[in-house]
Design an enzyme around this catalytic site. Structure first.
Site, PDB file in Angstrom:
ATOM      1  N   LYS A  22      -1.391  -4.508   7.757  1.00 32.27           N
ATOM      2  CA  LYS A  22      -0.058  -4.896   8.232  1.00 32.27           C
ATOM      3  C   LYS A  22       0.802  -3.664   8.464  1.00 32.27           C
ATOM      4  O   LYS A  22       1.462  -3.537   9.497  1.00 32.27           O
ATOM      5  CB  LYS A  22       0.601  -5.799   7.176  1.00 32.27           C
ATOM      6  N   ASN A  23       0.799  -2.754   7.503  1.00 33.92           N
ATOM      7  CA  ASN A  23       1.731  -1.623   7.588  1.00 33.92           C
ATOM      8  C   ASN A  23       1.297  -0.550   8.586  1.00 33.92           C
ATOM      9  O   ASN A  23       2.033   0.399   8.831  1.00 33.92           O
ATOM     10  CB  ASN A  23       1.949  -1.006   6.203  1.00 33.92           C
ATOM     11  N   CYS A 117      11.527  -8.005   2.577  1.00 39.22           N
ATOM     12  CA  CYS A 117      11.482  -8.475   1.194  1.00 39.22           C
ATOM     13  C   CYS A 117      12.665  -7.941   0.399  1.00 39.22           C
ATOM     14  O   CYS A 117      13.036  -6.779   0.548  1.00 39.22           O
ATOM     15  CB  CYS A 117      10.191  -7.983   0.529  1.00 39.22           C
ATOM     16  N   ARG A 122      17.016  -0.720   0.017  1.00 43.42           N
ATOM     17  CA  ARG A 122      16.231  -0.280   1.176  1.00 43.42           C
ATOM     18  C   ARG A 122      17.097   0.243   2.324  1.00 43.42           C
ATOM     19  O   ARG A 122      17.149  -0.349   3.406  1.00 43.42           O
ATOM     20  CB  ARG A 122      15.303  -1.396   1.655  1.00 43.42           C
ATOM     21  N   ASP A 305       3.177  -1.108  -3.621  1.00 42.64           N
ATOM     22  CA  ASP A 305       2.779  -2.421  -3.111  1.00 42.64           C
ATOM     23  C   ASP A 305       1.681  -3.072  -3.957  1.00 42.64           C
ATOM     24  O   ASP A 305       1.304  -4.221  -3.697  1.00 42.64           O
ATOM     25  CB  ASP A 305       2.294  -2.311  -1.649  1.00 42.64           C
ATOM     26  N   ARG A 396       3.689 -13.556   5.079  1.00 40.94           N
ATOM     27  CA  ARG A 396       4.169 -12.392   5.829  1.00 40.94           C
ATOM     28  C   ARG A 396       3.126 -11.279   5.830  1.00 40.94           C
ATOM     29  O   ARG A 396       3.093 -10.470   6.751  1.00 40.94           O
ATOM     30  CB  ARG A 396       5.446 -11.830   5.167  1.00 40.94           C
TER      31      ARG A 396
HETATM   32  C1  UD1 Z   1       6.840   0.935   3.695  1.00 43.96           C
HETATM   33  C2  UD1 Z   1       5.960  -0.273   3.632  1.00 43.96           C
HETATM   34  C3  UD1 Z   1       6.140  -0.992   2.305  1.00 43.96           C
HETATM   35  C4  UD1 Z   1       5.925  -0.018   1.146  1.00 43.96           C
HETATM   36  C5  UD1 Z   1       6.767   1.228   1.309  1.00 43.96           C
HETATM   37  C6  UD1 Z   1       6.471   2.293   0.260  1.00 43.96           C
HETATM   38  C7  UD1 Z   1       5.862  -0.912   5.971  1.00 43.96           C
HETATM   39  C8  UD1 Z   1       6.209  -1.905   7.026  1.00 43.96           C
HETATM   40  N1  UD1 Z   1       6.299  -1.160   4.724  1.00 43.96           N
HETATM   41  O1  UD1 Z   1       8.178   0.462   3.611  1.00 43.96           O
HETATM   42  O2  UD1 Z   1       5.195  -2.043   2.237  1.00 43.96           O
HETATM   43  O3  UD1 Z   1       6.293  -0.661  -0.059  1.00 43.96           O
HETATM   44  O4  UD1 Z   1       6.530   1.818   2.596  1.00 43.96           O
HETATM   45  O5  UD1 Z   1       5.137   2.623   0.244  1.00 43.96           O
HETATM   46  O6  UD1 Z   1       5.150   0.045   6.220  1.00 43.96           O
HETATM   47  N2  UD1 Z   1      14.652   5.106   1.589  1.00 43.96           N
HETATM   48  C9  UD1 Z   1      15.909   5.658   1.710  1.00 43.96           C
HETATM   49  N3  UD1 Z   1      16.415   5.860   2.963  1.00 43.96           N
HETATM   50  C10 UD1 Z   1      15.717   5.551   4.094  1.00 43.96           C
HETATM   51  C11 UD1 Z   1      14.421   5.008   3.966  1.00 43.96           C
HETATM   52  C12 UD1 Z   1      13.904   4.803   2.697  1.00 43.96           C
HETATM   53  O7  UD1 Z   1      16.563   5.934   0.715  1.00 43.96           O
HETATM   54  O8  UD1 Z   1      16.233   5.773   5.201  1.00 43.96           O
HETATM   55  C13 UD1 Z   1      14.085   4.856   0.243  1.00 43.96           C
HETATM   56  C14 UD1 Z   1      13.855   3.366   0.001  1.00 43.96           C
HETATM   57  O9  UD1 Z   1      15.040   2.727  -0.431  1.00 43.96           O
HETATM   58  C15 UD1 Z   1      12.788   3.380  -1.051  1.00 43.96           C
HETATM   59  C16 UD1 Z   1      11.969   4.614  -0.682  1.00 43.96           C
HETATM   60  O10 UD1 Z   1      12.788   5.413   0.179  1.00 43.96           O
HETATM   61  O11 UD1 Z   1      13.357   3.570  -2.326  1.00 43.96           O
HETATM   62  C17 UD1 Z   1      10.662   4.287   0.015  1.00 43.96           C
HETATM   63  O12 UD1 Z   1      10.931   3.605   1.219  1.00 43.96           O
HETATM   64  P1  UD1 Z   1      10.036   3.784   2.521  1.00 43.96           P
HETATM   65  O13 UD1 Z   1       8.910   4.716   2.243  1.00 43.96           O
HETATM   66  O14 UD1 Z   1      10.925   4.056   3.663  1.00 43.96           O
HETATM   67  O15 UD1 Z   1       9.429   2.329   2.677  1.00 43.96           O
HETATM   68  P2  UD1 Z   1       9.388   1.444   3.981  1.00 43.96           P
HETATM   69  O16 UD1 Z   1       9.009   2.263   5.156  1.00 43.96           O
HETATM   70  O17 UD1 Z   1      10.583   0.585   4.037  1.00 43.96           O
END
Ligand code: UD1
Length: 415
Positions: A22-23, A117, A122, A305, A396
């Site tokens: 998915k990711n 989720c 986030r 995850d 999902r």
């Molecule tokens: C992706 C995955 C999700 C997984 C996560 C971490 C997808 C669609 N989803 O989510 O399943 O749990 O990686 O492995 O690929 N953060 C910030 N600012 C930002 C972006 C992120 O502070 O602009 C923080 C988030 O709040 C969180 C951390 O960084 O605490 C990790 O987030 P991130 O790696 O961005 O996860 P996603 O890409 O949302």
């Protein structure tokens, strides 16, 4: 309201094929927006997040044709809208990933701040700071992020945290920017490498994906291409734990063993056998399992995850296990539900202290995707009937979750 009704039916046995990730699929589908040609993507999992992403691409003016169950053809040469509808975008956080391609190719995009989720606040500040560094004007108003740029130019970008989504979005935007971009402290997840491989197949010039410094030399345009999505390491991990929690023996086909290392190393420490063979792994446990301590971290650390599923497993293993969540600040909502099943867990901030015991069936609610899977896993070994509501979360991210478990001998029904 649909539910999974789960009964303990003993050890799971058999073989299961793992679906495409998915990711990896979601960002690669977004990347098709960058292409002037036709892209054929294989092993796209049949999931709600995927159909929502297809709805968004169709809304933007792209055309998506399903060739077979897991194979789609994308043509995005006719994009005529640069904003995603709130009702769809709010359902998946990955909707934000259309921003990088749209700003790079069309110089404008306005997307609702993402949903997905409820596992923490986030934020998307790192994505937006990256676009600003590439020369875009960014504004946040009325729940939307609006990004404008006459032309993006390459830049040196340092991420405060190796965010997966920010790395993907900036990498896609930088593909069509003038000059070179370097993303330092970039995420190193296998899904980043998969996206870079797809972009390079279309003609992008990206090096260093899979390391913490990615270099992108902007090109004028990208072509189409055929690509197969990597296997889903989180779905694989969930089935590894399904085998372990029931004391069974399950062979997983279509896996990349290297992607599973952070999990299989921990499972071996617990006493679970994980025998690797090419693109398969066979999981079994003949001896009593041991408690363990786990901290979630970005790849190659233990994946956040898989934290909920591991909580379910450790709730059943005698001794004390300590699980610390460092990636998301609010990802322990499954614990209250596991406690309803008799789990002995004390929560202190980002740390859960688990004393293994035997679980009993109960009515519980999935509060997010992986929490839902974890509760079903707990139900597989609990005494009595477990009813898990919130099945839409599980759908999902898992293709035919109940069907695949049933094929291994589980008693689980989606009602
Ligand atoms: C992706 C995955 C999700 C997984 C996560 C971490 C997808 C669609 N989803 O989510 O399943 O749990 O990686 O492995 O690929 N953060 C910030 N600012 C930002 C972006 C992120 O502070 O602009 C923080 C988030 O709040 C969180 C951390 O960084 O605490 C990790 O987030 P991130 O790696 O961005 O996860 P996603 O890409 O949302």
């Amino acid at each position: 309201m649909s539910k999974y009704i789960v009964k303990n039916n003993g050890a799971l046995h058999g073989t299961v094929r793992i679906s495409g990730a998915k990711n990896a699929a979601l960002p690669i589908m977004a990347a098709a927006l960058l292409s002037d040609g036709v892209c054929v993507l294989d092993d796209i999992p049949d999931l709600r997040d995927v159909s929502n992403m297809i709805d968004i691409i169709n809304h933007l003016g792209g055309s998506v044709k399903q060739l077979h169950k897991n194979s789609y053809e994308f043509f995005c040469g006719n994009i005529n809208d640069f904003s995603a509808p709130y009702e769809t975008a709010n359902k998946l956080r990955a909707s934000f990933l259309v921003m990088g391609p749209l700003i790079a190719k069309y110089g404008y995009t306005k997307i609702p701040l993402p949903g997905g989720c409820p596992i923490g606040s986030r934020p998307v500040d790192l994505h937006l700071k990256g676009f600003a560094a590439l020369g875009a004007d960014v504004s946040l108003e009325h729940g939307y992020a609006e990004v404008k740029a006459k032309r993006l130019h390459g830049a040196n970008i340092y991420l405060d945290f190796p965010s997966v989504g920010a790395t993907e979005n900036i990498m896609m935007a930088a593909c069509l920017a003038d000059g070179q971009t370097v993303i330092a402290n970039s995420a190193v997840e296998p899904e980043i490498v998969d996206l870079a491989n797809f972009l390079n197949l279309m003609g992008a010039e990206i090096t260093g994906a899979g390391t913490d410094s990615i270099k992108i030399s902007g090109v004028k345009s990208l072509l189409g291409g055929n690509y197969t999505i990597i296997p889903d390491r989180i779905e694989a991990g969930t089935f590894m734990i399904a085998a372990a929690i029931t004391g069974g023996k399950v062979r997983l086909e279509n896996v990349v063993c290297d992607h599973l290392k952070p999990l299989s190393a921990k499972l071996r420490e617990i006493g679970i056998k994980a025998e690797e063979g090419g693109s398969s792994v066979t999981v079994s446990c003949e001896n009593p399992l041991h408690s363990c301590d786990i901290k979630t971290l970005p790849f190659p650390g233990f994946p956040t995850d898989m934290q909920a599923q591991l909580c379910a497993l450790m709730s059943t293993v005698s001794g004390t296990s300590i699980i610390t969540e460092t990636v998301f600040e609010n990802r322990f909502m499954h614990i209250g539900e596991l406690q309803r099943m008799g789990a002995k867990i004390k929560l202190d901030g980002r740390t859960a202290v688990i004393d293994g015991t035997s679980l009993t069936g109960a009515e519980v609610r999935a509060t997010d995707l992986r929490a839902g899977a974890a509760l079903c896993l707990a139900g597989l070994c609990a005494d009595g009937v477990t009813s898990v509501s919130g099945t839409e979360y599980v759908e999902r991210g898992y293709e035919d979750f109940a069907g695949k478990l049933t094929s291994l001998g589980a008693d689980i029904q989606l009602t």
